[in-house]
Design a protein around this motif. Structure first.
Motif, PDB file in Angstrom:
ATOM      1  N   LYS A  13       0.824  -1.209   0.000  1.00 19.59           N
ATOM      2  CA  LYS A  13       0.000   0.000   0.000  1.00 19.59           C
ATOM      3  C   LYS A  13       0.863   1.265   0.000  1.00 19.59           C
ATOM      4  O   LYS A  13       0.561   2.212  -0.708  1.00 19.59           O
ATOM      5  N   THR A  14       1.927   1.274   0.788  1.00 16.35           N
ATOM      6  CA  THR A  14       2.782   2.460   0.875  1.00 16.35           C
ATOM      7  C   THR A  14       3.455   2.729  -0.460  1.00 16.35           C
ATOM      8  O   THR A  14       3.524   3.873  -0.911  1.00 16.35           O
ATOM      9  N   PHE A  15       3.944   1.679  -1.113  1.00 20.61           N
ATOM     10  CA  PHE A  15       4.549   1.833  -2.430  1.00 20.61           C
ATOM     11  C   PHE A  15       3.538   2.380  -3.427  1.00 20.61           C
ATOM     12  O   PHE A  15       3.833   3.303  -4.187  1.00 20.61           O
ATOM     13  N   ALA A  16       2.330   1.833  -3.412  1.00 30.91           N
ATOM     14  CA  ALA A  16       1.283   2.301  -4.320  1.00 30.91           C
ATOM     15  C   ALA A  16       0.922   3.752  -4.019  1.00 30.91           C
ATOM     16  O   ALA A  16       0.719   4.546  -4.940  1.00 30.91           O
ATOM     17  N   ALA A  17       0.862   4.105  -2.745  1.00 31.09           N
ATOM     18  CA  ALA A  17       0.560   5.494  -2.378  1.00 31.09           C
ATOM     19  C   ALA A  17       1.668   6.428  -2.853  1.00 31.09           C
ATOM     20  O   ALA A  17       1.394   7.510  -3.377  1.00 31.09           O
ATOM     21  N   ALA A  18       2.918   6.014  -2.696  1.00 29.36           N
ATOM     22  CA  ALA A  18       4.039   6.832  -3.149  1.00 29.36           C
ATOM     23  C   ALA A  18       3.990   7.018  -4.666  1.00 29.36           C
ATOM     24  O   ALA A  18       4.180   8.129  -5.180  1.00 29.36           O
ATOM     25  N   ALA A  19       3.723   5.944  -5.394  1.00 25.34           N
ATOM     26  CA  ALA A  19       3.616   6.039  -6.848  1.00 25.34           C
ATOM     27  C   ALA A  19       2.465   6.955  -7.248  1.00 25.34           C
ATOM     28  O   ALA A  19       2.584   7.754  -8.184  1.00 25.34           O
ATOM     29  N   ALA A  20       1.353   6.867  -6.522  1.00 22.79           N
ATOM     30  CA  ALA A  20       0.195   7.721  -6.821  1.00 22.79           C
ATOM     31  C   ALA A  20       0.517   9.190  -6.570  1.00 22.79           C
ATOM     32  O   ALA A  20       0.130  10.054  -7.364  1.00 22.79           O
ATOM     33  N   VAL A  21       1.212   9.480  -5.488  1.00 22.71           N
ATOM     34  CA  VAL A  21       1.586  10.873  -5.190  1.00 22.71           C
ATOM     35  C   VAL A  21       2.481  11.425  -6.295  1.00 22.71           C
ATOM     36  O   VAL A  21       2.247  12.524  -6.812  1.00 22.71           O
ATOM     37  N   LEU A  22       3.499  10.670  -6.680  1.00 26.11           N
ATOM     38  CA  LEU A  22       4.399  11.147  -7.737  1.00 26.11           C
ATOM     39  C   LEU A  22       3.671  11.288  -9.066  1.00 26.11           C
ATOM     40  O   LEU A  22       3.889  12.248  -9.802  1.00 26.11           O
ATOM     41  N   TRP A  23       2.816  10.324  -9.387  1.00 26.19           N
ATOM     42  CA  TRP A  23       2.032  10.419 -10.623  1.00 26.19           C
ATOM     43  C   TRP A  23       1.199  11.703 -10.613  1.00 26.19           C
ATOM     44  O   TRP A  23       1.168  12.444 -11.592  1.00 26.19           O
ATOM     45  N   TRP A  24       0.509  11.958  -9.499  1.00 26.79           N
ATOM     46  CA  TRP A  24      -0.337  13.139  -9.400  1.00 26.79           C
ATOM     47  C   TRP A  24       0.480  14.421  -9.595  1.00 26.79           C
ATOM     48  O   TRP A  24       0.092  15.308 -10.349  1.00 26.79           O
ATOM     49  N   LEU A  25       1.607  14.506  -8.913  1.00 25.79           N
ATOM     50  CA  LEU A  25       2.425  15.715  -8.995  1.00 25.79           C
ATOM     51  C   LEU A  25       3.032  15.910 -10.380  1.00 25.79           C
ATOM     52  O   LEU A  25       3.173  17.040 -10.842  1.00 25.79           O
ATOM     53  N   MET A  26       3.382  14.825 -11.042  1.00 26.30           N
ATOM     54  CA  MET A  26       3.934  14.935 -12.393  1.00 26.30           C
ATOM     55  C   MET A  26       2.849  15.265 -13.411  1.00 26.30           C
ATOM     56  O   MET A  26       3.090  15.993 -14.366  1.00 26.30           O
ATOM     57  N   ALA A  27       1.657  14.738 -13.211  1.00 27.66           N
ATOM     58  CA  ALA A  27       0.547  14.988 -14.132  1.00 27.66           C
ATOM     59  C   ALA A  27      -0.083  16.353 -13.911  1.00 27.66           C
ATOM     60  O   ALA A  27      -0.728  16.891 -14.810  1.00 27.66           O
ATOM     61  N   ASN A  28       0.082  16.912 -12.726  1.00 22.43           N
ATOM     62  CA  ASN A  28      -0.513  18.201 -12.368  1.00 22.43           C
ATOM     63  C   ASN A  28       0.571  19.094 -11.772  1.00 22.43           C
ATOM     64  O   ASN A  28       0.678  19.219 -10.549  1.00 22.43           O
ATOM     65  N   PRO A  29       1.389  19.730 -12.626  1.00 25.35           N
ATOM     66  CA  PRO A  29       2.535  20.504 -12.143  1.00 25.35           C
ATOM     67  C   PRO A  29       2.179  21.573 -11.100  1.00 25.35           C
ATOM     68  O   PRO A  29       3.006  21.890 -10.247  1.00 25.35           O
TER      69      PRO A  29
END
Length: 78
Positions: free
Chosen positions: A32-48
């Motif tokens: 879950k933590t890995f998935a959450a980390a990936a989701a946070v980075l995805w969000w920040l990269m997709a929404n500068p």
């Protein structure tokens, strides 16, 4: 980001693209933590201009688990 997600982790992240709120119920050590980390980075990269707010039951879990995982993923990203 060049990471491999197992099917449930990918399902969690896909759910984030379809729903405003997503809750994940599972055991310890399930990724879950890995998935959450990936989701946070995805969000920040997709929404500068976006902001990611992260929470966990304790401050230590945010700092020492989630943000460590975010740093590791960010540093390894192509």
């Amino acid at each position: 980001m060049g990471v491999h997600l197992w099917s449930k982790q990918a399902q969690i992240i896909r759910s984030l693209t379809r729903h405003r709120r997503v809750a994940v119920r599972s055991c310890n050590g399930s990724g879950k933590t890995f998935a959450a980390a990936a989701a946070v980075l995805w969000w920040l990269m997709a929404n500068p201009d976006g902001i990611a707010v992260t929470t966990a039951p304790t401050d230590r879990q945010v700092r020492e688990l989630l943000w460590r995982e975010i740093r590791n993923l960010y540093n390894k990203a192509p």
